[in-house]
Design an enzyme around this catalytic site. Sequence first.
Site, PDB file in Angstrom:
ATOM      1  N   LYS A 292      51.965  39.480  38.587  1.00 40.56           N
ATOM      2  CA  LYS A 292      50.970  39.109  37.589  1.00 40.56           C
ATOM      3  C   LYS A 292      51.642  38.443  36.388  1.00 40.56           C
ATOM      4  O   LYS A 292      52.835  38.664  36.136  1.00 40.56           O
ATOM      5  CB  LYS A 292      50.228  40.358  37.081  1.00 40.56           C
ATOM      6  CG  LYS A 292      49.329  41.038  38.084  1.00 40.56           C
ATOM      7  CD  LYS A 292      48.700  42.283  37.468  1.00 40.56           C
ATOM      8  CE  LYS A 292      47.816  43.022  38.451  1.00 40.56           C
ATOM      9  NZ  LYS A 292      46.579  42.282  38.749  1.00 40.56           N
ATOM     10  N   ARG A 366      42.654  47.186  47.979  1.00 41.55           N
ATOM     11  CA  ARG A 366      41.868  47.272  49.214  1.00 41.55           C
ATOM     12  C   ARG A 366      42.698  47.847  50.366  1.00 41.55           C
ATOM     13  O   ARG A 366      42.137  48.408  51.311  1.00 41.55           O
ATOM     14  CB  ARG A 366      41.298  45.896  49.550  1.00 41.55           C
ATOM     15  CG  ARG A 366      42.316  44.824  49.841  1.00 41.55           C
ATOM     16  CD  ARG A 366      41.744  43.417  49.652  1.00 41.55           C
ATOM     17  NE  ARG A 366      41.526  43.113  48.236  1.00 41.55           N
ATOM     18  CZ  ARG A 366      40.995  41.968  47.778  1.00 41.55           C
ATOM     19  NH1 ARG A 366      40.603  41.045  48.642  1.00 41.55           N
ATOM     20  NH2 ARG A 366      40.839  41.766  46.497  1.00 41.55           N
TER      21      ARG A 366
END
Length: 520
Positions: A292, A366
């Site tokens: 990120k 996920r």
Amino acid sequence: MLPLRTVLRRTASGSCCRGFSVSARAYNTGRKGLVLGVYDKEKDEGSVILTNAGDVFDKVVSGKLRDQLTRSGPTLKKGKTRMFYGLHEDFPSVVVVGLGKKTAGVNHQENWNESKENIRTAVSVGCRQMQDLEVEHVEVDPCGDEQAAAEGAVLGLFEYDELKKKKKTAVATQLHGSQDSAAWQKGVLYAEGQNLARYLMEAPANYITPTRFAEILEQKLGAFGDRIKVFTRLKAWIEEQQMGAFLSVAKGSDEPPVFLEIHYQGSPESSESPLVFVGKGVTFDSGGISLKPSSGMDAMRADMGGAATVCSAIVTAASLKLPLNIIGLAPLCENMPNGKANKPGDVVKARNGKTIQVDNTDAEGRLLLADALCYAHDFNPRAIVNAATLTGAMDVALGSAATGVFTNSSWLWTHLHEASIVTGDRVWRMPLFEHYSKQVTESALADLNNIGKYSRSGGACTAAAFLKEFVSAPHWAHLDIAGVMSNKDEVPYLRKGMSGRPTRTLTEFAARLSSDKNAS
């Protein structure tokens, strides 16, 4: 008691006074404060409209409260305050807060109960003002809804300052008068549950590691005795369960993973199928190899917000002794870029045997949830609800206005939606179309792709479609809470910082489910 000409003092919200020479802080040290509500005047109303508690107080002080409110300026607007000193010897400080219209109720355009929201906001503002004056004991006007008033007080006063030497004054709040103390206590428990989630989300990632998260929950739940069982599953157990997707994320960090499993036995029928809560528990998310940007990365200490909210909701359910069975599952780990971390293009295998091509290591939540959802089915669940700070796309879609809900069950959606109207912590239904499923099931190397064919289009929807591939239960809901993770000034009764949303909605949902014995 001070002369009337000295009881008013100008505050930031526009009240007026002259001639009060003693400092407010010195005057209030160790004494009680009182928070009272006042409604907007309707067209045909010519005088101040006090709440029932305010009206009783005004009679006790021989009409001085109403008189001073009339003299001090125009009608108090919603959420604005006026402070009065010396009206009553038991309450050296009295803050009056605007509640908006007395006729407010459920606003179908806004999808919440406006009256409850007004009360939460008003009480929080009044209590914070007392805290700023270092008043340590505050009695709170129920304002017509004891639970909402308690929530406003407890939520409004919370601030994470555990690591600071200088802390805000600790304020003890209690219900003013002899109204429904049970409803007040219920509000306190609802708010304390959300504050627990705020605490877990706000604390630095070097303080709240996967291991420490599990320890805190064990401590919190230990008070409930036989009704609660907590299992802290370590790496060997996770490997035995063949949770390859979860482990593929965890291996990028030196912090060991933990799979936290909580069983709350609230139903008198032990065989009753449980509600299963599942929460994403990434205690720090660097993005892994798909790193990120550094700006704002510190907020990723709250990427375990799903685990924090579902676990805190279970703590609250146990405190309320809700008559239903709940199981909480929280896969906990860090997503870091060490030499063992997932690489873009790697293929991993989930618990149900499906293979997943990991094209973006920052879409790691996920992967954790895939294995946890598979495991949730082992308990013959009545319903499965998972919560996760899953996608930035959800923040883009809804911002902080509401939690996005993807569900295969209209029955489940109705309960969640109705619960959110009561709590004011809203939800909004999102599409779970086959259109999105096709995007994640077409993969060059595996059964599934963790970001889909079009990574920038419908990101929250494709993430939900990915999770759907690990669900066979007829009642399942995925709550993407990325947009509501933090609060700047959008929710006026929460201070700036991590929000703990939607803990109260999950709690209210569980409470409603406990009284609805129909499966669908």
